[in-house]
Scaffold this motif. Structure first.
Motif, PDB file in Angstrom:
ATOM      1  N   LYS A   1      59.933  86.793  24.296  1.00  0.00           N
ATOM      2  CA  LYS A   1      58.795  86.537  25.190  1.00  0.00           C
ATOM      3  C   LYS A   1      57.783  85.638  24.479  1.00  0.00           C
ATOM      4  CE  LYS A   1      59.309  90.813  27.819  1.00  0.00           C
ATOM      5  NZ  LYS A   1      58.634  92.016  28.387  1.00  0.00           N
ATOM      6  N   GLU A   2      57.972  84.333  24.641  1.00  0.00           N
ATOM      7  CA  GLU A   2      57.145  83.345  23.929  1.00  0.00           C
ATOM      8  C   GLU A   2      56.290  82.498  24.862  1.00  0.00           C
ATOM      9  OE1 GLU A   2      60.007  82.292  20.140  1.00  0.00           O
ATOM     10  OE2 GLU A   2      60.355  81.213  22.015  1.00  0.00           O
ATOM     11  N   TRP A   3      56.477  82.615  26.179  1.00  0.00           N
ATOM     12  CA  TRP A   3      55.808  81.715  27.126  1.00  0.00           C
ATOM     13  C   TRP A   3      54.469  82.297  27.557  1.00  0.00           C
ATOM     14  CZ3 TRP A   3      55.278  77.064  28.593  1.00  0.00           C
ATOM     15  CH2 TRP A   3      54.732  76.736  29.834  1.00  0.00           C
ATOM     16  N   THR A   4      53.385  81.499  27.446  1.00  0.00           N
ATOM     17  CA  THR A   4      52.045  81.946  27.836  1.00  0.00           C
ATOM     18  C   THR A   4      51.342  80.849  28.629  1.00  0.00           C
ATOM     19  OG1 THR A   4      50.958  81.052  25.859  1.00  0.00           O
ATOM     20  CG2 THR A   4      51.867  83.301  25.708  1.00  0.00           C
ATOM     21  N   MET A   5      50.265  81.220  29.323  1.00  0.00           N
ATOM     22  CA  MET A   5      49.474  80.236  30.061  1.00  0.00           C
ATOM     23  C   MET A   5      48.820  79.231  29.111  1.00  0.00           C
ATOM     24  SD  MET A   5      49.022  79.293  33.100  1.00  0.00           S
ATOM     25  CE  MET A   5      49.493  80.702  34.102  1.00  0.00           C
ATOM     26  N   GLN A   6      48.515  79.687  27.893  1.00  0.00           N
ATOM     27  CA  GLN A   6      47.964  78.776  26.887  1.00  0.00           C
ATOM     28  C   GLN A   6      48.970  77.658  26.594  1.00  0.00           C
ATOM     29  OE1 GLN A   6      44.783  78.844  24.773  1.00  0.00           O
ATOM     30  NE2 GLN A   6      45.631  76.783  24.857  1.00  0.00           N
ATOM     31  N   ASN A   7      50.243  78.020  26.462  1.00  0.00           N
ATOM     32  CA  ASN A   7      51.275  77.007  26.220  1.00  0.00           C
ATOM     33  C   ASN A   7      51.346  76.013  27.367  1.00  0.00           C
ATOM     34  OD1 ASN A   7      52.011  78.207  23.813  1.00  0.00           O
ATOM     35  ND2 ASN A   7      53.701  79.385  24.702  1.00  0.00           N
ATOM     36  N   TYR A   8      51.268  76.547  28.596  1.00  0.00           N
ATOM     37  CA  TYR A   8      51.336  75.667  29.762  1.00  0.00           C
ATOM     38  C   TYR A   8      50.158  74.701  29.777  1.00  0.00           C
ATOM     39  CZ  TYR A   8      51.821  74.007  34.535  1.00  0.00           C
ATOM     40  OH  TYR A   8      51.973  73.200  35.629  1.00  0.00           O
ATOM     41  N   LEU A   9      48.953  75.219  29.554  1.00  0.00           N
ATOM     42  CA  LEU A   9      47.756  74.372  29.549  1.00  0.00           C
ATOM     43  C   LEU A   9      47.829  73.317  28.448  1.00  0.00           C
ATOM     44  CD1 LEU A   9      44.958  73.734  30.690  1.00  0.00           C
ATOM     45  CD2 LEU A   9      44.012  75.448  29.141  1.00  0.00           C
ATOM     46  N   ASP A  10      48.284  73.718  27.273  1.00  0.00           N
ATOM     47  CA  ASP A  10      48.414  72.769  26.163  1.00  0.00           C
ATOM     48  C   ASP A  10      49.388  71.646  26.520  1.00  0.00           C
ATOM     49  OD1 ASP A  10      46.665  74.284  24.688  1.00  0.00           O
ATOM     50  OD2 ASP A  10      48.214  75.253  23.469  1.00  0.00           O
ATOM     51  N   ASP A  11      50.530  72.027  27.110  1.00  0.00           N
ATOM     52  CA  ASP A  11      51.540  71.030  27.468  1.00  0.00           C
ATOM     53  C   ASP A  11      51.013  70.070  28.541  1.00  0.00           C
ATOM     54  OD1 ASP A  11      53.274  72.164  25.697  1.00  0.00           O
ATOM     55  OD2 ASP A  11      54.467  73.227  27.204  1.00  0.00           O
ATOM     56  N   VAL A  12      50.370  70.627  29.576  1.00  0.00           N
ATOM     57  CA  VAL A  12      49.843  69.794  30.659  1.00  0.00           C
ATOM     58  C   VAL A  12      48.763  68.851  30.142  1.00  0.00           C
ATOM     59  CG1 VAL A  12      48.416  69.878  32.738  1.00  0.00           C
ATOM     60  CG2 VAL A  12      50.435  71.314  32.587  1.00  0.00           C
ATOM     61  N   SER A  13      47.883  69.365  29.297  1.00  0.00           N
ATOM     62  CA  SER A  13      46.798  68.534  28.754  1.00  0.00           C
ATOM     63  C   SER A  13      47.353  67.389  27.918  1.00  0.00           C
ATOM     64  CB  SER A  13      45.848  69.394  27.915  1.00  0.00           C
ATOM     65  OG  SER A  13      45.223  70.377  28.704  1.00  0.00           O
ATOM     66  N   GLN A  14      48.363  67.695  27.101  1.00  0.00           N
ATOM     67  CA  GLN A  14      48.971  66.647  26.289  1.00  0.00           C
ATOM     68  C   GLN A  14      49.658  65.599  27.162  1.00  0.00           C
ATOM     69  OE1 GLN A  14      48.720  66.023  22.987  1.00  0.00           O
ATOM     70  NE2 GLN A  14      47.246  67.718  22.997  1.00  0.00           N
ATOM     71  N   ASP A  15      50.339  66.058  28.221  1.00  0.00           N
ATOM     72  CA  ASP A  15      50.996  65.129  29.147  1.00  0.00           C
ATOM     73  C   ASP A  15      49.978  64.196  29.803  1.00  0.00           C
ATOM     74  OD1 ASP A  15      53.438  66.231  28.569  1.00  0.00           O
ATOM     75  OD2 ASP A  15      53.530  67.479  30.370  1.00  0.00           O
ATOM     76  N   ILE A  16      48.844  64.754  30.213  1.00  0.00           N
ATOM     77  CA  ILE A  16      47.806  63.951  30.870  1.00  0.00           C
ATOM     78  C   ILE A  16      47.249  62.916  29.905  1.00  0.00           C
ATOM     79  CG2 ILE A  16      45.467  64.016  31.842  1.00  0.00           C
ATOM     80  CD1 ILE A  16      46.214  66.736  33.070  1.00  0.00           C
ATOM     81  N   LYS A  17      46.937  63.336  28.674  1.00  0.00           N
ATOM     82  CA  LYS A  17      46.397  62.405  27.678  1.00  0.00           C
ATOM     83  C   LYS A  17      47.379  61.272  27.392  1.00  0.00           C
ATOM     84  CE  LYS A  17      43.630  65.917  25.298  1.00  0.00           C
ATOM     85  NZ  LYS A  17      43.512  66.753  24.074  1.00  0.00           N
ATOM     86  N   LYS A  18      48.658  61.639  27.276  1.00  0.00           N
ATOM     87  CA  LYS A  18      49.684  60.632  26.981  1.00  0.00           C
ATOM     88  C   LYS A  18      49.859  59.677  28.150  1.00  0.00           C
ATOM     89  CE  LYS A  18      54.527  60.272  25.547  1.00  0.00           C
ATOM     90  NZ  LYS A  18      55.762  61.036  25.196  1.00  0.00           N
ATOM     91  N   GLN A  19      49.863  60.212  29.372  1.00  0.00           N
ATOM     92  CA  GLN A  19      50.095  59.383  30.553  1.00  0.00           C
ATOM     93  C   GLN A  19      48.914  58.472  30.845  1.00  0.00           C
ATOM     94  OE1 GLN A  19      50.864  61.647  34.109  1.00  0.00           O
ATOM     95  NE2 GLN A  19      51.397  59.870  35.340  1.00  0.00           N
ATOM     96  N   VAL A  20      47.712  58.984  30.692  1.00  0.00           N
ATOM     97  CA  VAL A  20      46.498  58.259  31.111  1.00  0.00           C
ATOM     98  C   VAL A  20      45.979  57.314  30.034  1.00  0.00           C
ATOM     99  CG1 VAL A  20      44.067  58.567  31.751  1.00  0.00           C
ATOM    100  CG2 VAL A  20      45.829  60.035  32.763  1.00  0.00           C
ATOM    101  N   GLY A  21      46.002  57.770  28.777  1.00  0.00           N
ATOM    102  CA  GLY A  21      45.425  56.953  27.708  1.00  0.00           C
ATOM    103  C   GLY A  21      43.932  56.773  27.905  1.00  0.00           C
ATOM    104  N   ASP A  22      43.493  55.517  27.915  1.00  0.00           N
ATOM    105  CA  ASP A  22      42.068  55.233  28.075  1.00  0.00           C
ATOM    106  C   ASP A  22      41.699  54.892  29.517  1.00  0.00           C
ATOM    107  OD1 ASP A  22      41.627  55.579  25.343  1.00  0.00           O
ATOM    108  OD2 ASP A  22      42.130  53.489  24.895  1.00  0.00           O
ATOM    109  N   GLU A  23      42.661  54.973  30.426  1.00  0.00           N
ATOM    110  CA  GLU A  23      42.383  54.604  31.809  1.00  0.00           C
ATOM    111  C   GLU A  23      41.698  55.741  32.559  1.00  0.00           C
ATOM    112  OE1 GLU A  23      45.390  51.992  33.786  1.00  0.00           O
ATOM    113  OE2 GLU A  23      46.683  52.735  32.174  1.00  0.00           O
ATOM    114  N   ASP A  24      41.124  55.417  33.719  1.00  0.00           N
ATOM    115  CA  ASP A  24      40.385  56.401  34.502  1.00  0.00           C
ATOM    116  C   ASP A  24      41.290  57.075  35.535  1.00  0.00           C
ATOM    117  OD1 ASP A  24      38.225  55.635  33.045  1.00  0.00           O
ATOM    118  OD2 ASP A  24      37.046  54.855  34.721  1.00  0.00           O
ATOM    119  N   VAL A  25      40.881  58.264  35.922  1.00  0.00           N
ATOM    120  CA  VAL A  25      41.626  59.067  36.888  1.00  0.00           C
ATOM    121  C   VAL A  25      40.713  59.423  38.052  1.00  0.00           C
ATOM    122  CG1 VAL A  25      42.906  61.197  37.280  1.00  0.00           C
ATOM    123  CG2 VAL A  25      43.032  60.069  35.049  1.00  0.00           C
ATOM    124  N   LEU A  26      41.240  59.304  39.263  1.00  0.00           N
ATOM    125  CA  LEU A  26      40.514  59.711  40.459  1.00  0.00           C
ATOM    126  C   LEU A  26      41.186  60.941  41.048  1.00  0.00           C
ATOM    127  CD1 LEU A  26      38.385  59.163  42.730  1.00  0.00           C
ATOM    128  CD2 LEU A  26      40.174  57.855  43.887  1.00  0.00           C
TER     129      LEU A  26
END
Length: 516
Positions: free
Chosen positions: A192-217
């Motif tokens: 049992k290793e899966w937590t909401m913290q892991n999900y949030l960390d993964d999503v945040s990293q994905d967003i940073k990687k995808q967006v870079g310095d560009e803006d999001v609406l």
């Protein structure tokens, strides 16, 4: 990280299976059912689940699993269509039922069956199938039968391959989570290793990687989903990169715009745009009665207004973010696999311009793998207030899909006021938090009544209240009759255009929660 692989054959509860596995604390990942099984795909996979499907295994175009699944040595669990596939592909026989087995059904099983460890020998399952397994392949044995003496569970005599004809992932199935936990933990050996913290960390990293310095609406409605997305974006990115646009369509609930603005400012929003577009939406909807057409018009107009406002306000946002949930995706036929059936379109899934953004990889949907209750858990984790998180779901098209038939300003005002009375009374009576979703629906019919000594011809209003944990299945809320009668009287007394109130007792399935 160790994971359970869920192969999607188009069943409406495929994501729910994966979500239940995550609830247990094991990471799960979904791939199309006909994915070619390679060594790379199998990295860290401890077990495989084959989902249900709207197809029959003997249909010409029915999807089938790669046969290598049965030879790679990891445990396999087939659910409903998945169990029928195991049977069909290994030489057994599947045939249509004379009478469909659907809903609650009592099961009895052999107490030595390891998949049902710590489960009573008789329990209530949840069935949903028109085909049945009439003959198992060689080396397979029956482990459970339904009250109709139909094969409900089986197992390979030598290998960890299992099949169950019912759906343990839905909340109506007794001991369903325990059965899935037996598979993931006891049989597959996952930790049992899966937590909401892991999900949030993964999503945040994905967003940073995808967006870079560009803006999001983010087109924000102010409901739970879009507010949680706003919170995620404001945590993952500098606030200056995040642009929040709220479009008041004139199809909102009473006082919605005021509350939305206050909540977003509390989250730390720096770039917030409030757009009043009531006249445009009502004009576009004039004379339109078909619910799918209304949804399409609203979705396309949302995007059009967004583009106009971006140009007007000089917002340089390359990415579009949305609060799309997986229930939105699968009901629109946009599930992970290619075999999902369309139930209803969602404006943030099927709009042509949204599709274009998706093709360009310029769309951000951090909730698209989650269900509503998971979104609320994630919202609590990132610090969004309970007053926002406990709000009942509200559809993107707003009151337009709660006004059956043509949408007019007069009908919006009638429904807005009636719904406000209804929801406020649920809160005043301590019922609101017992209900997963409640709302009023204005019907396109009028009914005769009496006010004072005069004959009155008023609209019929339907009240809807359901209990659910995820929106995939739901039961009508068992209202105390006293409360229902008093709320009905308050509505007809205060909203003069309404002459009759009815209560919707339909469950999902077969009905949907929303009427349109």
């Amino acid at each position: 990280m160790e994971k359970i692989l869920v192969l999607d054959f188009g069943g409406q509860t495929c994501q729910l299976i994966a979500r239940r596995i995550r609830d247990i604390g094991v990471y799960s990942e979904i791939l199309p059912g006909d994915t070619k099984i390679t060594d790379k795909i199998m990295e860290d996979v401890k077990g495989i689940i084959l989902s249900g499907s709207p197809y029959s295994v003997y249909d010409k175009d029915s999807p089938h699993v790669d046969n290598r699944v049965f030879d790679i040595g990891v445990p396999v669990l087939g659910i409903c269509y998945g169990a029928q596939q195991i049977t069909h592909l290994n030489g057994g026989k599947v045939m249509p039922l004379d009478h469909r087995e659907y809903g609650r059904a009592r099961l009895h099983f052999d107490n030595s069956f390891d998949l049902f460890q710590n489960v009573p020998q008789e329990f209530i399952s949840w069935m949903s199938h028109g085909d049945t397994i009439v003959e198992l392949p060689e080396l397979y044995k029956v482990c459970a039968r339904s009250e109709n003496n139909i094969i409900a569970a089986f197992k390979h005599k030598n290998l960890p391959i299992y099949g169950i004809q019912f759906h343990p992932e839905v909340t109506h199935c007794e001991y369903g989570t325990r059965i899935l936990e037996n598979f993931a933990i006891n049989i597959c050996g996952c930790r049992k290793e899966w937590t909401m913290q892991n999900y949030l960390d993964d999503v945040s990293q994905d967003i940073k990687k995808q967006v870079g310095d560009e803006d999001v609406l983010l087109l924000i409605s102010g409901g739970v989903d879009s507010t949680v997305v706003a919170g995620i974006l404001l945590k993952a990115l500098p606030p200056a990169q995040v642009h929040l646009m709220y479009v008041d369509t004139g199809l909102m609930r009473k006082n919605e715009t005021i509350e939305v603005e206050e909540n977003l400012k509390r989250l730390g929003a720096k770039n917030l745009y409030i757009v009043n577009a009531e006249e445009k939406f009502l004009s576009a909807l004039k004379g339109k009665e078909d619910p799918e057409e209304k949804r399409r018009i609203i979705g396309d107009l949302f995007i059009k207004i967004q583009q106009e406002e971006i140009e007007k306000r000089n917002v340089n946002a390359s990415f579009l973010a949305q609060g799309t949930l997986y229930t939105d995706m699968i009901e629109s036929g946009k599930g992970v696999g290619s075999k999902a059936k369309v139930i209803k379109s969602h404006h943030n899934v099927r709009s042509p311009l949204v599709e274009q953004k998706r093709r360009e990889n310029k769309i951000i949907e951090p909730l698209s793998m989650l269900y509503k209750d998971e979104v609320r858990r994630l919202g609590r984790f990132i610090g969004i207030s309970e007053s926002v998180l406990e709000r009942h779901p509200f559809p993107g098209p707003g009151l337009a899909v709660r006004i059956l038939g043509e949408v007019t300003k007069e009908k919006c005002e009638i429904l807005r006021e009636a719904d406000y009375i209804y929801i406020n009374e649920l809160k005043n009576r301590g019922l609101y938090n017992d209900i997963w979703q409640a709302f009023a629906v204005l019907l396109p019919v009028k009914s005769v009544g009496v006010t004072g000594d005069d004959r009155h011809y008023g609209y019929v209003l339907a009240l809807r209240a359901v209990v659910s944990s995820d929106g995939m299945t739901a039961d009508a809320y068992p209202f105390p009759m006293k409360d229902l009668l008093e709320i009905s009287a308050m509505i007809t007394n205060r909203v003069k255009s309404i002459g009759r109130v009815v209560y919707d007792v339909s469950s999902k399935p077969p009905a949907t929660i929303e009427w349109e």
